[in-house]
Motif scaffolding. Sequence first.
Motif, PDB file in Angstrom:
ATOM      1  N   ALA A 235      94.958  46.341 -82.584  1.00  0.00           N
ATOM      2  CA  ALA A 235      96.010  47.064 -81.869  1.00  0.00           C
ATOM      3  C   ALA A 235      96.783  47.974 -82.811  1.00  0.00           C
ATOM      4  N   ALA A 236      96.949  47.510 -84.079  1.00  0.00           N
ATOM      5  CA  ALA A 236      97.686  48.310 -85.061  1.00  0.00           C
ATOM      6  C   ALA A 236      96.966  49.618 -85.381  1.00  0.00           C
ATOM      7  N   LYS A 237      95.663  49.655 -85.149  1.00  0.00           N
ATOM      8  CA  LYS A 237      94.898  50.886 -85.379  1.00  0.00           C
ATOM      9  C   LYS A 237      95.115  51.895 -84.255  1.00  0.00           C
ATOM     10  N   GLY A 238      95.826  51.478 -83.195  1.00  0.00           N
ATOM     11  CA  GLY A 238      96.063  52.377 -82.073  1.00  0.00           C
ATOM     12  C   GLY A 238      94.868  52.552 -81.172  1.00  0.00           C
ATOM     13  N   LYS A 239      93.957  51.560 -81.164  1.00  0.00           N
ATOM     14  CA  LYS A 239      92.733  51.689 -80.382  1.00  0.00           C
ATOM     15  C   LYS A 239      92.736  50.822 -79.126  1.00  0.00           C
ATOM     16  N   GLY A 240      93.896  50.246 -78.788  1.00  0.00           N
ATOM     17  CA  GLY A 240      93.979  49.477 -77.550  1.00  0.00           C
ATOM     18  C   GLY A 240      93.617  48.017 -77.714  1.00  0.00           C
ATOM     19  N   SER A 241      92.934  47.467 -76.716  1.00  0.00           N
ATOM     20  CA  SER A 241      92.627  46.038 -76.667  1.00  0.00           C
ATOM     21  C   SER A 241      91.297  45.737 -77.362  1.00  0.00           C
ATOM     22  N   LEU A 242      91.301  44.738 -78.243  1.00  0.00           N
ATOM     23  CA  LEU A 242      90.072  44.336 -78.929  1.00  0.00           C
ATOM     24  C   LEU A 242      89.069  43.755 -77.935  1.00  0.00           C
ATOM     25  N   ALA A 243      89.543  42.991 -76.960  1.00  0.00           N
ATOM     26  CA  ALA A 243      88.633  42.406 -75.965  1.00  0.00           C
ATOM     27  C   ALA A 243      87.927  43.501 -75.168  1.00  0.00           C
ATOM     28  N   THR A 244      88.671  44.547 -74.794  1.00  0.00           N
ATOM     29  CA  THR A 244      88.061  45.650 -74.053  1.00  0.00           C
ATOM     30  C   THR A 244      87.047  46.392 -74.915  1.00  0.00           C
ATOM     31  N   GLU A 245      87.359  46.576 -76.188  1.00  0.00           N
ATOM     32  CA  GLU A 245      86.418  47.248 -77.091  1.00  0.00           C
ATOM     33  C   GLU A 245      85.145  46.433 -77.253  1.00  0.00           C
ATOM     34  N   LYS A 246      85.282  45.114 -77.333  1.00  0.00           N
ATOM     35  CA  LYS A 246      84.092  44.265 -77.454  1.00  0.00           C
ATOM     36  C   LYS A 246      83.259  44.308 -76.170  1.00  0.00           C
ATOM     37  N   LEU A 247      83.917  44.436 -75.025  1.00  0.00           N
ATOM     38  CA  LEU A 247      83.168  44.569 -73.775  1.00  0.00           C
ATOM     39  C   LEU A 247      82.353  45.862 -73.788  1.00  0.00           C
ATOM     40  N   ARG A 248      82.971  46.949 -74.234  1.00  0.00           N
ATOM     41  CA  ARG A 248      82.272  48.233 -74.288  1.00  0.00           C
ATOM     42  C   ARG A 248      81.047  48.140 -75.192  1.00  0.00           C
ATOM     43  N   LYS A 249      81.216  47.548 -76.372  1.00  0.00           N
ATOM     44  CA  LYS A 249      80.100  47.452 -77.312  1.00  0.00           C
ATOM     45  C   LYS A 249      79.022  46.490 -76.813  1.00  0.00           C
ATOM     46  N   THR A 250      79.434  45.426 -76.143  1.00  0.00           N
ATOM     47  CA  THR A 250      78.454  44.457 -75.644  1.00  0.00           C
ATOM     48  C   THR A 250      77.652  45.047 -74.491  1.00  0.00           C
ATOM     49  N   MET A 251      78.294  45.874 -73.668  1.00  0.00           N
ATOM     50  CA  MET A 251      77.534  46.588 -72.631  1.00  0.00           C
ATOM     51  C   MET A 251      76.466  47.455 -73.285  1.00  0.00           C
ATOM     52  N   GLY A 252      76.827  48.136 -74.374  1.00  0.00           N
ATOM     53  CA  GLY A 252      75.862  48.961 -75.088  1.00  0.00           C
ATOM     54  C   GLY A 252      74.718  48.130 -75.639  1.00  0.00           C
ATOM     55  N   HIS A 253      75.038  46.925 -76.103  1.00  0.00           N
ATOM     56  CA  HIS A 253      74.009  46.020 -76.637  1.00  0.00           C
ATOM     57  C   HIS A 253      73.011  45.633 -75.537  1.00  0.00           C
ATOM     58  N   LEU A 254      73.520  45.308 -74.347  1.00  0.00           N
ATOM     59  CA  LEU A 254      72.627  44.956 -73.234  1.00  0.00           C
ATOM     60  C   LEU A 254      71.826  46.174 -72.761  1.00  0.00           C
ATOM     61  N   GLU A 255      72.443  47.353 -72.858  1.00  0.00           N
ATOM     62  CA  GLU A 255      71.709  48.572 -72.494  1.00  0.00           C
ATOM     63  C   GLU A 255      70.539  48.804 -73.442  1.00  0.00           C
ATOM     64  N   ARG A 256      70.768  48.601 -74.741  1.00  0.00           N
ATOM     65  CA  ARG A 256      69.684  48.811 -75.712  1.00  0.00           C
ATOM     66  C   ARG A 256      68.554  47.810 -75.510  1.00  0.00           C
ATOM     67  N   LYS A 257      68.863  46.652 -74.936  1.00  0.00           N
ATOM     68  CA  LYS A 257      67.828  45.671 -74.626  1.00  0.00           C
ATOM     69  C   LYS A 257      67.116  45.996 -73.308  1.00  0.00           C
ATOM     70  N   GLY A 258      67.593  47.025 -72.609  1.00  0.00           N
ATOM     71  CA  GLY A 258      66.970  47.409 -71.349  1.00  0.00           C
ATOM     72  C   GLY A 258      67.343  46.512 -70.182  1.00  0.00           C
ATOM     73  N   LEU A 259      68.467  45.776 -70.303  1.00  0.00           N
ATOM     74  CA  LEU A 259      68.848  44.826 -69.257  1.00  0.00           C
ATOM     75  C   LEU A 259      69.765  45.447 -68.209  1.00  0.00           C
ATOM     76  N   VAL A 260      70.617  46.373 -68.636  1.00  0.00           N
ATOM     77  CA  VAL A 260      71.578  46.997 -67.720  1.00  0.00           C
ATOM     78  C   VAL A 260      71.675  48.487 -68.048  1.00  0.00           C
ATOM     79  N   LYS A 261      72.355  49.216 -67.166  1.00  0.00           N
ATOM     80  CA  LYS A 261      72.623  50.629 -67.421  1.00  0.00           C
ATOM     81  C   LYS A 261      73.951  50.989 -66.789  1.00  0.00           C
ATOM     82  N   ARG A 262      74.797  51.668 -67.558  1.00  0.00           N
ATOM     83  CA  ARG A 262      76.056  52.148 -67.011  1.00  0.00           C
ATOM     84  C   ARG A 262      75.809  53.383 -66.149  1.00  0.00           C
ATOM     85  N   SER A 263      76.491  53.457 -65.014  1.00  0.00           N
ATOM     86  CA  SER A 263      76.334  54.600 -64.116  1.00  0.00           C
ATOM     87  C   SER A 263      77.677  54.898 -63.456  1.00  0.00           C
TER      88      SER A 263
END
Length: 288
Positions: A235-263
């Motif tokens: 939060a001190a970096k001014g980037k918002g919520s760490l939990a939300t950032e981890k959700l964003r990155k984890t979605m990307g991880h599942l996308e790279r595995k071909g399991l999901v796709k953001r639309s």
Amino acid sequence: MTLPYDPDDDHAADRYVNNALRSRDPETWRLLGSDAYVEQTERVLRAMLDRITVTRTHRTAERATARARALEGEITQAEYQRDAAEDANRFTKTAHFETLVREHQRLIAPAARRLRGDDVRDELMDLVLALGSAIDAHRGAVLAGEGEPTAADRALWARLTALDVPGTPDGEGRASVEELVRRHAERQDDLGRVLAGIVLDVAGDEASVPRAALLAVWKKSVAPTLAPEQKNEFAAKGKGSLATEKLRKTMGHLERKGLVKRSDSPDGPRLDLLDRAGLEELADGREP
């Protein structure tokens, strides 16, 4: 105006910062946040937060012991209630002081990070991870095929083990890029299992889910596992919520595995399920 102690005298700095937290004098905090003192100021504020955490844990244990003694009749209920009221009063004062410390630490942290070059280091580390992960994925794809790796392929893969990365302030020791990629993938897989289960639960029989519907469930599952200092530093970096950032990155991880796709849809962003069986395997702890 100068500060009445040296930048390496944390004992004097602790006393001074303690008083400054109560006075809130803008000029004092300007000096505490100057290049000569900002790293020390942040260090002192972090130490204060650590002491508050230790004290709170100790007092919680003491309250549990007192409660047990009251139930056993070793102390009277009146004695227990009196001590509990005193503890509640101390807790209120400590919570107010902790809020002050966190507020100023949040304001001081960006300047300290800039002076240490932390943002640049983090960006470079992300770049190394991205490149290393791409090389590792390339190696996996080539070895899974029927063709023989070329000399250029093998030379590229060798860089994963030949290059190493210095240790980081958060405790990770010096390691090869290959080891760094492996650790990162393991952490991503751990969170990926959590997200795979959430996606399946929220989706039910549907082929996609609103991404907003995942956030509340994700935060409830993941936020308690994140250390307070991690969340506060992010939060001190001014980037918002760490939990939300981890959700964003984890979605990307599942996308790279071909399991999901953001639309996107007229109703808002969605997450499409591309491989339900793979999500089920991942959620169950099996590699899809």
